[in-house]
Design an enzyme around this catalytic site. Structure first.
Site, mmCIF file in Angstrom:
data_model
loop_
_atom_site.group_PDB
_atom_site.id
_atom_site.type_symbol
_atom_site.label_atom_id
_atom_site.label_comp_id
_atom_site.label_asym_id
_atom_site.label_seq_id
_atom_site.Cartn_x
_atom_site.Cartn_y
_atom_site.Cartn_z
ATOM 1 C CG PHE A 1 -2.004 0.973 1.215
ATOM 2 C CD1 PHE A 1 -3.217 0.660 0.615
ATOM 3 C CD2 PHE A 1 -1.858 2.230 1.792
ATOM 4 C CE1 PHE A 1 -4.257 1.577 0.593
ATOM 5 C CE2 PHE A 1 -2.898 3.152 1.762
ATOM 6 C CZ PHE A 1 -4.100 2.825 1.164
ATOM 7 C CE1 TYR B 1 -9.651 3.136 6.360
ATOM 8 C CE2 TYR B 1 -8.767 4.328 8.239
ATOM 9 C CZ TYR B 1 -8.637 3.873 6.954
ATOM 10 O OH TYR B 1 -7.482 4.138 6.249
ATOM 11 C CE LYS B 2 -8.188 0.122 4.668
ATOM 12 N NZ LYS B 2 -6.740 0.088 4.552
ATOM 13 C CG ASP C 1 -0.446 -2.365 7.023
ATOM 14 O OD1 ASP C 1 -1.581 -2.701 7.419
ATOM 15 O OD2 ASP C 1 -0.197 -1.264 6.499
ATOM 16 N NE ARG D 1 -10.282 -2.689 -2.874
ATOM 17 C CZ ARG D 1 -9.745 -2.016 -1.850
ATOM 18 N NH1 ARG D 1 -8.587 -2.380 -1.362
ATOM 19 N NH2 ARG D 1 -10.351 -0.963 -1.342
HETATM 20 C C1 LIG Z 1 -6.062 1.250 4.412
HETATM 21 C C2 LIG Z 1 -4.596 1.035 4.558
HETATM 22 C C3 LIG Z 1 -3.804 1.995 5.178
HETATM 23 C C4 LIG Z 1 -4.424 3.292 5.608
HETATM 24 O O1 LIG Z 1 -3.618 4.089 6.377
HETATM 25 P P1 LIG Z 1 -4.265 5.374 7.088
HETATM 26 O O2 LIG Z 1 -3.131 5.975 7.798
HETATM 27 O O3 LIG Z 1 -5.356 4.881 7.984
HETATM 28 O O4 LIG Z 1 -4.853 6.239 6.037
HETATM 29 C C5 LIG Z 1 -2.450 1.718 5.345
HETATM 30 N N1 LIG Z 1 -1.919 0.544 4.924
HETATM 31 C C6 LIG Z 1 -2.671 -0.391 4.312
HETATM 32 C C7 LIG Z 1 -2.055 -1.674 3.872
HETATM 33 C C8 LIG Z 1 -4.028 -0.173 4.108
HETATM 34 O O5 LIG Z 1 -4.771 -1.082 3.492
#
Ligand SMILES: *Cc1c(COP(=O)(O)O)cnc(C)c1O
Length: 418
Positions: A129, A223-224, A198, A377
């Site tokens: 990401f 939030y996911k 992560d 997705r």
């Molecule tokens: C959604 C996501 C993030 C989001 O990071 P934020 O700091 O909450 O915006 C980071 N890493 C991964 C792998 C994600 O899927």
């Protein structure tokens, strides 16, 4: 051929089916984007109203003690811990994933360099990401380190003697491919390398056992799949063997052993509390706690084992339906078919019009998302996605492709958030 009757029968046997009723699912919506923003637990409006009109308006500053605001990062952390194979007192809910990554990556570099001064490389995957890669790049500039990116799934050859930290996302956001956390961590440790995991697309979606994998650091998103609401606090875990050497760089007063002594001398809090920084967003924490309580409720319906079994059944069903009904329309399944390698989403690739096809589906109430450059997705969230939803989603996808309605201009204009 799979029929709607088959899908209804699967719903009737689903041990988790009662949990859908814990969430608000808008009329006419089939929601396949819980891996981006989870749906709202029904308890949220009432809990937020109480936090606002009783705890804030009436309780005012007394609520830090009386309403338990002050302990929220730890209390919520203890509710996240069983979802990721951590123990009580090892997780705090706080800040964002990006910020927590900065803290743990910095700590990991410091610890690695205290063992071997020449270790100065962070290894990650090119398909990780972007925020993870950006934070690592920023930290490399600050610390004189180097970010070494490898193709997805082939980290082993990059684990050389100059590597300090291996930073990976357990389930890839774009493909849904899941890594073997235990085997990769073992290989990293054998080479003297620390691991940062992560768990944004894992926590609440797939079983994770940080202790069994012997991981070093982990972070993840609220939030996911945890359904904590837009911008919900994230979480951080540090293996107890690293935790009491204070190394995280954002040494705000909430990470102090006694914040209310207001002393000018810094003393880190014992344990994971030292990974806090400053005052936490109580209202957002309140919503996140509602999301976590749904997982507590899931425990009496089979817990993570039932969630995983249903996730694989939902994703298998979607893949089968897409292949039965959308053959010849140029879609290819990107997500691994091997259960051991699959997260809780299905990604389809299509060279022509992937963004517009997703938009046409959204207009029909089937909400998935597009990830550049060519991915459609679909996230499957076992707490509230039904097998019937999967059936209708595949049916709409077939209709969008057969009708060609995705070619309309309105579906081809890009929004800021995709
Ligand atoms: C959604 C996501 C993030 C989001 O990071 P934020 O700091 O909450 O915006 C980071 N890493 C991964 C792998 C994600 O899927």
């Amino acid at each position: 051929m799979t029929t709607l009757q088959n899908c209804l029968a699967l719903d009737a046997q689903d041990p988790l089916r009662a949990l859908r009723n814990l969430f608000v699912i808008p009329e006419g919506v089939i929601y396949l984007d819980g891996n981006s923003l989870g749906v709202m637990p029904k308890t949220v409006p009432q809990r937020i109203a109480q936090a606002v009109s009783e705890e804030w308006a009436e309780g005012l500053i007394r609520s830090w003690n009386a309403a338990g605001w002050y302990e929220m990062p730890q209390r919520l952390g203890d509710k996240i811990a069983p979802l990721v194979g951590a123990r009580d007192g090892e997780v705090v809910a706080t800040d964002t994933t990006s910020i927590n990554l900065y803290k743990v990556l910095s700590a990991a570099i410091t610890i690695a360099q205290s063992r071997d001064k020449s270790a100065r490389v962070i290894v990650s995957e090119r398909g990780n990401f972007p925020t993870d890669l950006y934070i690592a790049q920023a930290l490399c500039r600050e610390r004189g380190c180097e970010l070494r990116l490898v193709d997805d799934g082939v980290v082993a050859p990059a684990l050389g003697p100059d590597v300090a930290v291996l930073m990976l996302t357990h389930v890839n956001y774009r493909t849904g491919a899941m890594l073997d956390m235990g085997a990769i961590t073992r290989a990293a440790h054998a080479a003297g390398i620390l691991t940062v995991w992560d768990l944004c697309h894992s926590a609440g979606a797939v079983p994770v056992d940080l202790h069994a994998a012997d991981a070093d650091f982990a972070i993840g998103c609220g939030y996911k799949y945890l359904n904590g609401g837009p911008g919900a606090p994230a979480f951080v875990w540090v293996h107890p063997r690293h935790r009491d050497k204070f190394e995280q760089p954002l040494a705000g007063w909430w990470s102090h052993a006694a914040p209310f002594e207001f002393t000018h001398e810094y003393r880190p809090a014992p344990g994971i509390a030292q990974y806090l920084c400053g005052t936490q967003p109580v209202l957002s924490m309140t919503a996140l706690e509602c999301g976590l309580d749904a997982f507590t409720a899931a425990e009496s319906h089979g817990g993570m084992a039932a969630i995983r079994a249903k996730s694989l059944a939902l994703t298998d069903l979607f893949i089968a339906l897409v292949e039965e009904r959308c053959a010849g329309h140029g879609l290819s399944v990107v997500t691994p078919r091997d259960h051991a390698l699959r997260g809780s989403q299905v990604c389809l690739a299509r060279g022509d019009g992937p963004y517009a096809i997703v938009q046409a589906l959204i207009a029909r109430g089937v909400i998935g998302d597009f990830r550049a450059p060519d991915i459609l997705r679909f996230g499957f969230t076992p707490l509230y996605t039904s097998f019937e939803d999967v059936w209708h989603a595949a049916e709409h996808l077939q209709q969008v492709l057969e009708s060609g309605e995705w070619r309309k201009d309105e579906f081809n204009r890009r929004n800021a958030v995709t």
